[in-house]
Scaffold this motif. Structure first.
Motif, short mmCIF file in Angstrom:
data_model
loop_
_atom_site.label_atom_id
_atom_site.label_comp_id
_atom_site.label_asym_id
_atom_site.label_seq_id
_atom_site.Cartn_x
_atom_site.Cartn_y
_atom_site.Cartn_z
N GLY A 169 30.65 -28.78 42.53
CA GLY A 169 30.48 -29.71 41.42
C GLY A 169 31.68 -30.62 41.24
N ARG A 172 30.56 -34.32 40.77
CA ARG A 172 29.60 -34.56 39.69
C ARG A 172 30.20 -34.21 38.31
NH1 ARG A 172 25.57 -30.67 42.09
NH2 ARG A 172 27.48 -30.10 43.22
N GLN A 173 30.90 -33.10 38.25
CA GLN A 173 31.42 -32.66 36.95
C GLN A 173 32.51 -33.60 36.41
OE1 GLN A 173 34.49 -31.05 36.39
NE2 GLN A 173 34.23 -29.54 34.75
N VAL A 395 24.73 -32.26 33.83
CA VAL A 395 25.77 -31.88 34.79
C VAL A 395 26.55 -30.69 34.23
CG1 VAL A 395 27.83 -32.63 36.02
CG2 VAL A 395 25.96 -34.25 35.62
N THR A 420 25.92 -27.33 38.39
CA THR A 420 26.27 -28.07 39.61
C THR A 420 26.24 -27.18 40.86
OG1 THR A 420 28.60 -27.71 39.06
CG2 THR A 420 27.66 -29.88 38.54
N SER A 432 26.09 -37.81 39.45
CA SER A 432 26.25 -37.83 38.01
C SER A 432 26.25 -39.29 37.57
CB SER A 432 27.55 -37.15 37.59
OG SER A 432 27.69 -37.26 36.18
N GLN A 446 22.58 -35.54 35.62
CA GLN A 446 22.59 -35.17 37.03
C GLN A 446 21.25 -35.50 37.67
OE1 GLN A 446 24.07 -31.51 39.86
NE2 GLN A 446 23.23 -30.95 37.89
#
Lengths: 479, 485, 95
Positions: A169, A172-173, A395, A420, A432, A446
């Motif tokens: 992740g 994305r995170q 996310v 994630t 994301s 997400q």
């Protein structure tokens, strides 16, 4: 202002002679100099090298003159490559990662290397030897991790784009927590050569930018087969920019029930719901789906990733490069002290967990078992994509937490990655996309696509960004 | 008590590829330290392994040659331990799915007769670098040139019973891999390294005794010595009421003894798991058939053919097929000697196994370094066969070729005037001269002691400086002497 | 699964991490709580499920046997802590 322009506009301006790579580099270098002291998003800025490169940068090339930042996990020739660790504080890479080489070949100008959790292990950027990165939306909060420096830098307009890596992740995170667009491609899409390994079967390079369109430009230049990476896939890279029709009518979007269960914070949930409604308004079909093995993702990941990490990090032994303790008395002393001094606490914890789950007597119960649950998780995606084209989900459970809030409790930090991890374990591409705010901090939507369908992912995000402007918002003080 | 020995051999066979197993660094021996260690070999952060196709091809050919099963999807795993000549902190090796499974080798036992030794498995792995313990006073030096060199580790079943059998097995394996062209066989440079697992048990016992592993024995002779020493040592320990410690030992060629390694022996926990940087090696039937078609004729088949085609006895055929180079030399010699392979095989075998072997032995040369070529030796044999020179002169020509005194047998015969005398008048004159000058011997002949003719032949040969044909001289002498009766 | 300080000592040695005796308790607690999370795996029914070591179901791509590596020993060794005569050095090892 230059830093508010899209990548397409910047490249066009360079091509048209309205600006030069040197002027672009100067603009962003000045912002780094002025704004980064508050953020600590960079480990190393390379203004001289950037100016020298900009001076000779070609005005053609798909990303001609585009300033870029690289996560300090990518090896950069003649530039310190620390991976956020004391272990590599003195490591100047003698070669360029394939990603760096490709982006350089496309005409980008590297401004520096971004801060990160040590060896990409962390979700808050607090595990960096170089100190935590601050979230530009609120300097008391974390930017997420492990690619927190890249996400914060793009959010603050220190560069139009930055590279990152995602193991569970890590693109994305932080993209979600910093309100920027980030994409983790399919495992095998972007070469891992020269990207310092954390967990080899999960690590995948990707990028951050303000919009999906910007990401399409950067990813197109990064992606593609590399003979030096055995896990890189021989498959043509579609024209991501050309694929941005903005049309999602008829697209079937699945919402996994397991991702909307208890634990998802209310304001964040509201932002996600609104984003989904937006897709419905754009003509997409929304359906609820089941991904029954989602709850196994955290435990599966925290066996496989530490196991691979304990192995990948065995090479840091103080012999050929990296930190060596003073006056080693014998070989064992050289190893144990160099490694204990060179690695931070979280890295040591994961190395020990990894060594433990691989050790005699535990291998089957932990490692082999986790490989099997990993397949169950991947099968969830396989069956989901038989009925939907795309998956949409939050996310994170909540927006960025405060610096230090979870520092003493590694497990609560791990549990936070629950949304994630599954895509990472399955190897599918995920993004994301900025989808509003909760408690004054950004929320990310997400999107997850089937293997190698990055184009579908980027187009869906682009469609949303055509009708929303969350992605253009700038934190106060970084306008 | 009667003791029985159980021996298993693990042989590391360095593959003769141009580049390493997982990197594109060269494998050549003897470069400057670390000059052949690439970014992958020294395990820089971020580097990745890529499998060399030739390594897979060679291992497949090896598996086919020992009639083993070729694993259709073999897996590389990581074997973890810390040692400074192991740059990644793990060795990439094969664990539960090796590329070659099963197989066997038929050895010629010292007692005579063949015996089949089972092979458990043969897996691929990367070699480690070298630790230079003597290079510095207080440090050990690390040279990673060898790191990443491809190895096959071939593990025998514990079916070998004596040191001599172990040596026969090792020789046979060495001959096989050099025949296959997958290993240069150079033991001094470590291309073929033998570890011997040895244990003893009371005769008839079903359980194995505790074994020791003697490492890195670099000659067949040392292997025999090391095993014999180890058998005797273990029996002594047990008969004195002691226990054998499972340990790794080193053979010291100077003392002829083995000793326990001093480095701390700890229970290893290698933490094997499939290398996530590498996908399974999938081999299909077409690949296997291609490799099968590339298999050369192997030693046993070649020895059988040599017996059939060249009329050699078993001893000659086996001796000449010990190595592919020697067998090739033999066949090239016969081809250069003429068309009648059935007739020329035996003399060629004799020249190679006696005269040439003597020279090689004396000069400590291998067949590849032979001072005369197969074409030169064949040319010499042709001149014996067509009676241009006698066997005795031939030895002189052979020595001249070895000494490099001429390009070919013909050139030496010409230059040194060694051609047999074919002028019958001249020979008749020499025969007459011998009869005239040796009346006593002639008298003996006429008395019935016909063997004395050999003396008279010798006199004629001496007078002709060896250039007469002894058979011809003999016939003429006998005719003349018989006429005197 | 709960780890003792002795387990931590063993695993730290396997990984060559020189921990202080004072750190062992803390690590034992943390590692135990991580393993508690991981132990959740035990509840999954994985009968007839093949282990997945890799996200892509592909075979290895093989490389041609060409020794064409660019090897710059000087550059590689510039970052090495102790090198003499082209050789990396470590404290004396006795075999």
């Amino acid at each position: 202002m230059m830093h508010d322009r899209s990548i397409a506009e910047l490249i066009a301006a360079v091509r048209a002679g309205e600006t030069t790579p040197a002027a672009l580099a100067d603009h962003f270098l000045a912002r780094i100099e002025r704004l980064d002291p508050q953020l600590n998003a960079l480990i190393t800025a390379t203004p001289e090298r950037a100016r020298a490169a900009a001076a000779i940068a070609p005005q053609t090339g798909s990303l001609a003159g585009l300033p870029i930042l690289h996560k300090d996990i990518f090896c950069t020739k003649e530039v310190k490559t620390s991976c956020g660790s004391r272990m590599l504080d003195n490591f100047v890479a003698p070669y360029d990662a394939t990603v760096v080489e490709r982006l350089h070949g496309a005409g980008t100008v590297t401004l520096g290397k971004t801060n990160m959790d040590e060896f990409a292990m962390g979700s808050s950027n607090e595990n960096s030897y170089y100190g935590p990165v601050k979230n530009p939306w609120n300097l008391d909060h974390v930017p997420g991790g492990s690619s927190g420096g890249s996400a914060a830098a793009v959010a603050a307009g220190l560069a139009p784009a930055a590279t990152g890596t995602d193991t569970g992740g890590s693109i994305r995170q932080p993209a979600a927590l910093c309100g920027v667009t980030g994409i983790k491609p399919t495992y095998g899409r972007v070469s891992r050569y020269g990207m310092i390994a954390f967990a080899s079967s999960l690590d995948q390079g990707g990028c951050f930018a303000r919009s999906a369109e910007d990401c399409a430009h950067v990813l197109g230049a990064m992606a593609g087969f590399d003979p030096r990476d055995s896990t890189s896939v021989e498959r043509d890279v579609p024209d991501y920019v050309g694929g941005l029709s903005g049309d999602v009518a008829g697209l079937r979007i699945g919402l996994p029930r397991e991702y909307f269960a208890d634990g998802l914070e209310a304001e964040s949930r509201a932002a996600i719901d609104a984003a989904i409604a937006q897709y419905e308004a754009l003509g997409a079909t929304i359906v609820w789906i089941d991904m029954p093995h989602t709850d196994l993702a955290v435990s599966t990941y925290y066996v496989i990733a530490p196991a691979e990490a304990s192995s990948n990090l065995a090479r840091y032994d103080g012999v050929r490069y990296g930190h060596r303790c003073d006056n080693p008395q014998d070989l064992d002393d050289l190893y144990t002290r160099s490694r204990a001094e060179g690695f931070g606490a979280e890295v040591q914890r994961r190395i020990m967990v990894g060594a433990y789950v691989l050790s005699a007597g535990y291998y089957d119960a932990y490692y082999v078992k986790a490989q099997k649950t990993r397949r169950l998780i991947a099968q969830d995606f396989q069956s989901a994509f038989e009925s939907v084209d795309l998956i949409a989900a939050p996310v994170t459970q909540a927006p960025a937490f405060k610096l230090g809030e979870k520092a003493d409790d590694p497990v609560s930090m791990y549990l936070n990655d629950v949304y994630t991890l599954p895509a990472s374990l399955a190897g599918v591409p995920g993004m994301s996309v900025p989808a509003g705010f909760a408690h004054g901090l950004p929320v990310g939507l997400q999107l997850i696509a089937p293997w190698f369908e990055e184009a579908r992912l980027l187009n869906a995000a682009h469609a949303y960004q055509q009708v929303t402007d969350w992605h253009t918002a700038r934190p106060a003080g970084f306008e | 008590m009667n003791w029985e020995t159980v021996i298993g051999l693990e042989v590391h066979i360095q593959l003769a590829t141009a580049s390493k197993i997982f990197s594109n660094a060269p494998t050549a021996y003897g470069a400057e330290p670390n000059a052949q260690a690439s970014a992958v070999d020294i395990a820089l952060p971020g580097v990745l392994p890529v499998i060399n196709r030739e390594v897979i091809a060679m291992a497949t050919r090896f598996g086919l040659a020992i009639e083993a099963d070729i694993t259709r999807a073999s897996v590389f795993a990581r074997k973890h331990y810390f040692y400074p000549d192991l740059p990644k902190g793990y060795q990439i090796s094969q664990y539960d799915l090796p590329i070659v499974a099963g197989g066997h080798l038929d050895i010629d036992t010292p007692a005579g007769g063949a015996r089949r030794i089972g092979i458990t498995r043969a897996h691929l792995e990367e070699d480690a670098g070298k630790s230079l313990h003597e290079a510095f006073d207080r440090e050990t030096g690390i040279d990673l040139n060898r790191a990443g060199t491809p190895l096959i580790e071939c593990v025998s079943e514990p079916e070998i019973k004596t040191a001599a059998e172990a040596a026969a097995y090792a020789r046979k394996l060495h001959s096989l891999v050099t025949y296959l062209g997958i290993c240069d066989g150079n033991m001094a440079e470590g291309s073929f390294r033998i570890d011997a697992n040895v244990s003893v048990r009371p005769a008839g016992s079903a359980e194995f005794g505790t074994r020791t592993e003697t490492k890195n024995v670099n000659s067949f002779r040392f292997l025999e010595k090391a095993i014999d020493y180890e058998i005797e040592r273990q029996i002594d320990v047990l008969e004195a009421g002691g226990h054998i410690i499972q340990e790794t030992r080193l053979f010291d060629p100077d003392s002829g003894e083995t000793r326990a390694m001093r480095s701390k022996e700890e229970a290893h926990d290698y933490r094997y798991f499939p290398d996530p940087d590498l996908l399974p090696v999938v081999i299909d039937e077409a690949f296997i058939e291609t490799q099968r078609s590339h298999l050369p004729e192997l030693p046993d088949a070649k020895a059988e053919r040599f017996g059939r085609e060249y009329g050699l006895n078993d001893a000659d055929a086996i001796a000449l097929t010990q190595s592919r180079a020697l067998a090739d030399y033999f066949e090239a010699t016969v081809a250069a000697a003429g068309d009648d392979t059935a007739a020329l095989g035996k003399p060629a075998a004799n020249w190679i196994n006696s005269e040439l072997a003597g020279v090689l032995n004396r000069e400590a040369l291998t067949i590849e370094q032979a001072p005369l070529s197969a074409a030169q030796l064949g040319g010499l044999i042709a001149r014996i066969a067509d009676d241009t020179i006698s066997g005795k002169i031939a030895k002189q020509v052979f020595d001249a070729l070895v000494a490099g005194e001429g390009e070919s047998a013909d050139a030496i015969i010409e230059a040194q005037g060694l051609k047999q005398i074919t002028d019958t008048g001249a020979i008749e004159a020499l025969v007459d001269e011998a009869i005239t000058n040796n009346p006593d011997q002639v008298a003996q002949y006429l008395d019935g002691k016909t063997k004395i003719v050999g003396f008279l032949v010798g006199q004629v040969m001496k007078a002709s400086q060896g250039k007469a044909n002894p058979k011809d001289v003999n016939q003429r002498l006998v005719a003349k002497l018989d006429a005197m009766k | 699964m709960s780890l003792t300080t002795d387990d931590v000592r063993k695993v730290a040695h396997l990984a060559r991490l020189g921990l202080d005796e004072t750190e062992l308790d803390g690590y034992a607690r943390e590692l135990s709580s991580i393993l508690d999370v991981v132990d959740h795996l035990g509840q999954a029914d994985t009968a007839d499920i093949a282990p997945m070591s890799h996200p892509l179901d592909l075979g290895a791509r093989l490389r041609e046997d060409k020794p064409d590596a660019a090897i710059d020993r000087e550059a590689f060794q510039r970052v090495a802590p102790d090198v003499a005569e082209g050789v990396y050095r470590v404290p004396k090892v006795i075999e």
